[in-house]
Design a protein around this motif. Structure first.
Motif, PDB file in Angstrom:
ATOM      1  N   ASN A   1       8.825  39.777  89.439  1.00 18.84           N
ATOM      2  CA  ASN A   1      10.013  39.596  90.295  1.00 18.84           C
ATOM      3  C   ASN A   1      10.874  38.452  89.800  1.00 18.84           C
ATOM      4  OD1 ASN A   1       9.375  41.651  92.000  1.00 18.84           O
ATOM      5  ND2 ASN A   1       8.237  40.344  93.434  1.00 18.84           N
ATOM      6  N   ALA A   2      10.233  37.342  89.478  1.00 19.62           N
ATOM      7  CA  ALA A   2      10.998  36.167  89.028  1.00 19.62           C
ATOM      8  C   ALA A   2      11.740  36.489  87.733  1.00 19.62           C
ATOM      9  CB  ALA A   2      10.055  34.979  88.822  1.00 19.62           C
ATOM     10  N   LEU A   3      11.096  37.251  86.862  1.00 20.12           N
ATOM     11  CA  LEU A   3      11.729  37.584  85.575  1.00 20.12           C
ATOM     12  C   LEU A   3      12.942  38.500  85.763  1.00 20.12           C
ATOM     13  CD1 LEU A   3       8.463  37.988  83.471  1.00 20.12           C
ATOM     14  CD2 LEU A   3      10.297  36.347  82.984  1.00 20.12           C
ATOM     15  N   GLY A   4      13.052  39.116  86.946  1.00 20.51           N
ATOM     16  CA  GLY A   4      14.191  39.989  87.224  1.00 20.51           C
ATOM     17  C   GLY A   4      15.377  39.265  87.830  1.00 20.51           C
ATOM     18  N   LYS A   5      15.225  37.991  88.098  1.00 24.16           N
ATOM     19  CA  LYS A   5      16.289  37.258  88.811  1.00 24.16           C
ATOM     20  C   LYS A   5      17.573  37.134  87.977  1.00 24.16           C
ATOM     21  CE  LYS A   5      17.514  33.648  91.736  1.00 24.16           C
ATOM     22  NZ  LYS A   5      17.683  33.708  93.169  1.00 24.16           N
ATOM     23  N   PHE A   6      17.463  36.822  86.711  1.00 20.78           N
ATOM     24  CA  PHE A   6      18.655  36.688  85.854  1.00 20.78           C
ATOM     25  C   PHE A   6      18.569  37.734  84.742  1.00 20.78           C
ATOM     26  CE2 PHE A   6      17.960  32.448  87.666  1.00 20.78           C
ATOM     27  CZ  PHE A   6      19.169  32.280  88.298  1.00 20.78           C
ATOM     28  N   ASP A   7      19.684  38.408  84.510  1.00 20.09           N
ATOM     29  CA  ASP A   7      19.610  39.536  83.563  1.00 20.09           C
ATOM     30  C   ASP A   7      20.249  39.240  82.204  1.00 20.09           C
ATOM     31  OD1 ASP A   7      22.237  39.577  84.231  1.00 20.09           O
ATOM     32  OD2 ASP A   7      22.185  41.508  85.278  1.00 20.09           O
ATOM     33  N   ASP A   8      20.460  37.953  81.907  1.00 16.95           N
ATOM     34  CA  ASP A   8      21.073  37.648  80.597  1.00 16.95           C
ATOM     35  C   ASP A   8      20.028  37.298  79.544  1.00 16.95           C
ATOM     36  OD1 ASP A   8      20.499  35.330  82.044  1.00 16.95           O
ATOM     37  OD2 ASP A   8      22.019  34.145  81.014  1.00 16.95           O
ATOM     38  N   GLY A   9      18.815  37.742  79.752  1.00  9.89           N
ATOM     39  CA  GLY A   9      17.769  37.504  78.755  1.00  9.89           C
ATOM     40  C   GLY A   9      16.415  37.792  79.369  1.00  9.89           C
ATOM     41  N   PRO A  10      15.360  37.830  78.547  1.00 10.81           N
ATOM     42  CA  PRO A  10      14.040  38.253  79.017  1.00 10.81           C
ATOM     43  C   PRO A  10      13.191  37.135  79.621  1.00 10.81           C
ATOM     44  CG  PRO A  10      13.994  37.914  76.651  1.00 10.81           C
ATOM     45  CD  PRO A  10      15.406  37.607  77.091  1.00 10.81           C
ATOM     46  N   PHE A  11      13.760  35.930  79.735  1.00 10.57           N
ATOM     47  CA  PHE A  11      12.948  34.781  80.155  1.00 10.57           C
ATOM     48  C   PHE A  11      13.196  34.467  81.642  1.00 10.57           C
ATOM     49  CE2 PHE A  11      13.840  34.318  75.566  1.00 10.57           C
ATOM     50  CZ  PHE A  11      12.550  34.543  75.117  1.00 10.57           C
ATOM     51  N   PHE A  12      12.439  33.499  82.180  1.00  6.02           N
ATOM     52  CA  PHE A  12      12.523  33.243  83.625  1.00  6.02           C
ATOM     53  C   PHE A  12      13.946  32.893  84.079  1.00  6.02           C
ATOM     54  CE2 PHE A  12       7.862  32.844  83.377  1.00  6.02           C
ATOM     55  CZ  PHE A  12       7.514  33.615  84.471  1.00  6.02           C
ATOM     56  N   LEU A  13      14.670  32.141  83.271  1.00  2.27           N
ATOM     57  CA  LEU A  13      16.056  31.814  83.643  1.00  2.27           C
ATOM     58  C   LEU A  13      17.034  32.549  82.726  1.00  2.27           C
ATOM     59  CD1 LEU A  13      15.629  27.947  84.306  1.00  2.27           C
ATOM     60  CD2 LEU A  13      15.365  29.852  85.913  1.00  2.27           C
ATOM     61  N   GLY A  14      16.649  33.713  82.256  1.00  2.00           N
ATOM     62  CA  GLY A  14      17.488  34.451  81.296  1.00  2.00           C
ATOM     63  C   GLY A  14      17.178  33.960  79.883  1.00  2.00           C
ATOM     64  N   GLN A  15      17.746  32.835  79.521  1.00  2.00           N
ATOM     65  CA  GLN A  15      17.479  32.233  78.207  1.00  2.00           C
ATOM     66  C   GLN A  15      16.206  31.381  78.263  1.00  2.00           C
ATOM     67  OE1 GLN A  15      19.609  33.161  75.655  1.00  2.00           O
ATOM     68  NE2 GLN A  15      20.259  34.486  77.335  1.00  2.00           N
ATOM     69  N   PHE A  16      15.596  31.180  77.100  1.00  2.00           N
ATOM     70  CA  PHE A  16      14.364  30.389  77.008  1.00  2.00           C
ATOM     71  C   PHE A  16      14.595  28.979  77.568  1.00  2.00           C
ATOM     72  CE2 PHE A  16      11.085  27.911  74.741  1.00  2.00           C
ATOM     73  CZ  PHE A  16       9.980  28.690  75.044  1.00  2.00           C
ATOM     74  N   SER A  17      13.676  28.508  78.407  1.00  2.00           N
ATOM     75  CA  SER A  17      13.864  27.204  79.064  1.00  2.00           C
ATOM     76  C   SER A  17      12.521  26.534  79.340  1.00  2.00           C
ATOM     77  CB  SER A  17      14.601  27.388  80.392  1.00  2.00           C
ATOM     78  OG  SER A  17      13.691  27.892  81.364  1.00  2.00           O
ATOM     79  N   TRP A  18      12.617  25.381  79.998  1.00  2.00           N
ATOM     80  CA  TRP A  18      11.418  24.611  80.353  1.00  2.00           C
ATOM     81  C   TRP A  18      10.505  25.399  81.291  1.00  2.00           C
ATOM     82  CZ3 TRP A  18      10.775  21.226  85.016  1.00  2.00           C
ATOM     83  CH2 TRP A  18      11.678  21.544  86.029  1.00  2.00           C
ATOM     84  N   VAL A  19      11.065  26.323  82.055  1.00  4.31           N
ATOM     85  CA  VAL A  19      10.241  27.114  82.976  1.00  4.31           C
ATOM     86  C   VAL A  19       9.278  28.003  82.168  1.00  4.31           C
ATOM     87  CG1 VAL A  19      10.274  28.824  84.828  1.00  4.31           C
ATOM     88  CG2 VAL A  19      12.093  27.099  84.674  1.00  4.31           C
ATOM     89  N   ASP A  20       9.788  28.614  81.114  1.00  9.36           N
ATOM     90  CA  ASP A  20       8.925  29.444  80.259  1.00  9.36           C
ATOM     91  C   ASP A  20       7.804  28.601  79.673  1.00  9.36           C
ATOM     92  OD1 ASP A  20      10.669  31.794  80.503  1.00  9.36           O
ATOM     93  OD2 ASP A  20      12.079  30.528  79.415  1.00  9.36           O
ATOM     94  N   ILE A  21       8.155  27.387  79.263  1.00 10.20           N
ATOM     95  CA  ILE A  21       7.143  26.513  78.651  1.00 10.20           C
ATOM     96  C   ILE A  21       6.083  26.119  79.683  1.00 10.20           C
ATOM     97  CG2 ILE A  21       6.769  24.279  77.527  1.00 10.20           C
ATOM     98  CD1 ILE A  21       9.522  24.586  76.220  1.00 10.20           C
ATOM     99  N   ALA A  22       6.516  25.922  80.944  1.00 13.47           N
ATOM    100  CA  ALA A  22       5.556  25.547  81.990  1.00 13.47           C
ATOM    101  C   ALA A  22       4.546  26.671  82.246  1.00 13.47           C
ATOM    102  CB  ALA A  22       6.312  25.197  83.274  1.00 13.47           C
ATOM    103  N   TYR A  23       5.009  27.914  82.224  1.00 14.22           N
ATOM    104  CA  TYR A  23       4.141  29.051  82.570  1.00 14.22           C
ATOM    105  C   TYR A  23       3.416  29.670  81.382  1.00 14.22           C
ATOM    106  CZ  TYR A  23       5.548  29.312  87.463  1.00 14.22           C
ATOM    107  OH  TYR A  23       5.707  29.036  88.803  1.00 14.22           O
TER     108      TYR A  23
END
Ligand SMILES: N[C@@H](CCC(=O)N[C@@H](CS)C(=O)NCC(=O)O)C(=O)O
Length: 238
Positions: free
Chosen positions: A154-176
């Motif tokens: 569900n969280a990965l569906g929130k932003f549709d400008d990329g495949p990561f948690f916030l769309g683009q690769f970010s600190w959230v991806d690194i945390a998880y």
């Protein structure tokens, strides 16, 4: 700097008989352990920002730890820690942000307020989410962990400008990511269950992170990971 596809040399972990490095000599050092998911967060951050030459990796053998690590480097005696500008900082989530804010390289925290807010929310949940995942290993693993994997979907569906948690690769991806890596592997190998089945966004996320050299450089050997988890968390599976 590590070139794509070429594994950066992994120095041997320092043990109880190893001399300390020349501490506080101006070198920036990231103390890690190769199998630690928390240390992996700081390690991915360092790699993603292209700081391989600026931040030296110092692996520690946690099972046979040098006494000087607690005495002279990090009294909490855990990894990761970062020796930088005459002080030592720990806590992996803080370190992602610290390295991002204090060194050059691509920014890991988006400026978009909606992404910022969602990112803070996701990261504030990561410790309880991972606690629940480890608890699931002790019970009916697939049934207990499924709602958590659904929440990733569900969280990965929130932003549709990329495949990561916030769309683009970010600190959230690194945390998880270190935990998603571990549970993906352990569920596949131990429970013969593909956590991406029916979860296309989670599948795409895993496919995309596996194209990021900063992360693949830090991946832990699959067999060693399964053996470690069987010993530590799944003695009933041995
Ligand atoms: N909350 C810490 C947790 C770090 C942690 O627990 N690291 C483990 C290795 S995975 C460790 O150093 N354990 C050694 C010990 O607890 O004595 C963080 O996020 O950095």
């Amino acid at each position: 700097m590590a070139t794509a596809g070429v594994q950066e040399a992994r120095p041997a972990p320092l043990t109880s008989t190893s001399e300390p490095p020349p501490l506080f000599d101006g070198t920036t050092r990231l103390y890690i352990c190769y199998y630690c998911p928390y240390a992996q967060r700081a390690w991915i951050t360092r790699n993603y920002k292209g700081l391989q030459e600026k931040i030296k990796l110092i692996p520690i053998d946690l099972g046979n730890r040098p006494a000087w690590y607690k005495e002279k480097v990090y009294p909490q005696n855990k990894v990761p820690s970062l020796e930088h500008n005459g002080k030592v900082i720990g806590e992996s989530l803080d370190l992602i942000k610290y390295i991002d804010a204090n060194f050059e390289g691509p920014s890991l925290v988006p400026t978009d307020p909606a992404k910022k807010e969602f990112g803070e929310q996701l990261v504030s949940q990561v410790d309880s989410v991972t606690t629940d995942l480890y608890a699931a290993l002790k019970g009916d693993a697939i049934r207990q962990a499924s709602p958590i994997f659904d929440s990733f979907e569900n969280a990965l569906g929130k932003f549709d400008d990329g495949p990561f948690f916030l769309g683009q690769f970010s600190w959230v991806d690194i945390a998880y990511l270190p935990f998603i890596e571990r549970f993906h592997v352990v569920f596949a190998e131990v429970f013969k269950h593909d956590i991406t089945e029916g979860r296309p966004k989670l599948r795409a996320f895993i496919e995309e992170v596996n194209k990021i050299d900063a992360y693949t450089q830090t991946r832990f050997d699959r067999k060693e990971l399964v053996d470690l988890y069987k010993r530590r968390f799944l003695p009933q599976q041995q």
